[in-house]
Design an enzyme around this catalytic site. Structure first.
Site, PDB file in Angstrom:
ATOM      1  N   TRP A 102     -44.524  65.822  -6.635  1.00  0.00           N
ATOM      2  CA  TRP A 102     -44.243  64.390  -6.401  1.00  0.00           C
ATOM      3  C   TRP A 102     -42.908  64.035  -6.182  1.00  0.00           C
ATOM      4  CZ3 TRP A 102     -48.600  62.194  -5.558  1.00  0.00           C
ATOM      5  CH2 TRP A 102     -49.807  62.642  -5.988  1.00  0.00           C
ATOM      6  N   ASP A 172     -38.922  58.987 -12.038  1.00  0.00           N
ATOM      7  CA  ASP A 172     -40.292  58.862 -12.039  1.00  0.00           C
ATOM      8  C   ASP A 172     -41.130  59.323 -13.115  1.00  0.00           C
ATOM      9  OD1 ASP A 172     -43.271  58.705 -11.456  1.00  0.00           O
ATOM     10  OD2 ASP A 172     -43.163  59.888  -9.654  1.00  0.00           O
ATOM     11  N   LYS A 196     -51.836  56.886 -16.394  1.00  0.00           N
ATOM     12  CA  LYS A 196     -51.851  57.998 -17.161  1.00  0.00           C
ATOM     13  C   LYS A 196     -51.865  57.415 -18.744  1.00  0.00           C
ATOM     14  CE  LYS A 196     -50.729  60.294 -13.475  1.00  0.00           C
ATOM     15  NZ  LYS A 196     -51.452  61.215 -12.738  1.00  0.00           N
TER      16      LYS A 196
END
Length: 360
Positions: A102, A172, A196
């Site tokens: 990511w 992030d 999440k």
């Protein structure tokens, strides 16, 4: 119906209490005779949900008054572009610390917009670790320094964040926000997709320090400007109202549990159950992450052979364990023990891992 233990990496488990509350209110929210999905986003009933979610986030994460809380769309992937669009001006450098797929994707987007630099990387050891803080490199002209706080694919996590003063630190936190205590003042921007720990997919939270809203964004499309959403309390256009409703329900649940500190202690205990099964297996289970970098959210491991991995995953599925397959890019096994995964599920997984080893 047999018991199901949801270890999906995302979208992931939601608290049962939240789902039941949403079920009760689904067709008649707040005595309106309508679902929250049917309400106008300009109605007082919806605006109360919207504002309550923002207020709960501020309270639970101790967000200072000089930060704006934005409820956006597009997931963390859109933030990969929004951040450099706001801040990566000519003469400045976007500094990226690589700890997994990511962060690589965030860097890729920034390269389309301006000059970038890799200030640290764990790629050379297959992302088994987090770069040492002392090894990180910076530039006087850094527009920002970007990290990914938890790495879902490789199962690593920052347990201490870099302290920098020459540029904003941007994180992030899609896969570990609200899972542990946090000093928001260390960061210029924190962003997180909801799917999440915060709720279902569809809403993205961005926590933006107000001075960063002053950047010249005259070249940026209106919807991609943070100040557009900050000036309208994230109601510039129709928001993902049901996702925000669910976000608010999850935040209420976290408060009912005792807050982030209680959740953090529970998460540490949950992860320890599974890591102990790995560490006590005499090498039968092999964790991917180095011990000091292990994630409490995503526990990644392999068995002695690919055939063993397949047999383990097949039997686990029969017993009601869901989502234990590793990411398609790396294979193996992964247990994602996000906030809503109960302790019982981790106990059951530990017991299954020990039983599978004994008979192998």
């Amino acid at each position: 119906m047999k018991a199901v233990y949801n270890f999906n990496a995302g979208p992931s488990a939601l608290p049962k209490e939240v789902l039941e509350r949403a079920q009760q209110e689904l067709t008649n929210f707040s005595n309106t005779g309508m679902s929250v999905m049917e309400l106008s986003h300009r109605s007082k009933e919806y605006e109360s949900v919207h504002q309550e979610a923002i207020d709960h986030l501020k309270e639970l994460l101790n967000i200072p008054d000089n930060y704006q809380i934005l409820l956006l769309q597009g997931g963390a992937s859109l933030q990969f572009a929004m951040i450099p669009l706001q801040l990566l001006i000519k003469g400045k450098i976007g500094n990226y610390i690589l700890t997994g797929s990511w962060s690589e994707k965030a860097l890729k987007e920034a390269k389309l917009i301006g000059e970038t630099f890799i200030g640290g990387s764990a790629k050379e050891n297959q992302y088994r670790s987090i770069p040492d803080l002392q090894s990180l490199q910076y530039n006087e002209t850094d527009a920002y320094v970007h990290i990914t706080s938890n790495n879902t694919i490789f199962g690593t996590q920052w347990h201490k964040f870099p302290t920098i003063t020459h540029a904003p630190l941007i994180a992030d936190m899609s896969s570990d926000i609200l899972s542990r205590s946090l000093n928001v003042n260390q960061f210029g921007i924190i962003y997180a997709g909801a799917q999440k720990n915060l709720g279902p997919s569809g809403v993205t939270v961005a926590i933006v320090r107000e001075d960063l809203l002053e950047a010249d964004v005259s070249h940026v499309p209106t919807m991609l400007q943070y100040k557009t959403h900050a000036s309208s309390n994230s109601l510039y256009n129709t928001p993902p109202s049901f996702s925000i409703y669910m976000l608010n329900q999850v935040l209420r649940w976290v408060k009912e549990q005792g807050g982030v500190e209680t959740i953090e202690n529970r998460n540490e205990a949950k992860a320890k159950l599974i890591y102990d099964a790995i560490d006590e297996s005499n090498g039968f289970y092999r964790g991917h992450a180095e011990e000091e970098a292990r994630s409490n959210m995503n526990i990644t491991f392999n068995l002695p052979s690919e055939e063993d991995n397949k047999a383990f995953l097949a039997e686990a599925k029969e017993l009601g364990f869901v989502g234990l397959n590793g990411h398609r890019s790396v294979g193996g096994c992964r247990a994602s023990a996000y906030n809503a995964v109960p302790v019982e599920a981790c106990e059951k997984l530990r017991d299954f891992m020990k039983a599978f080893q004994r008979k192998s």
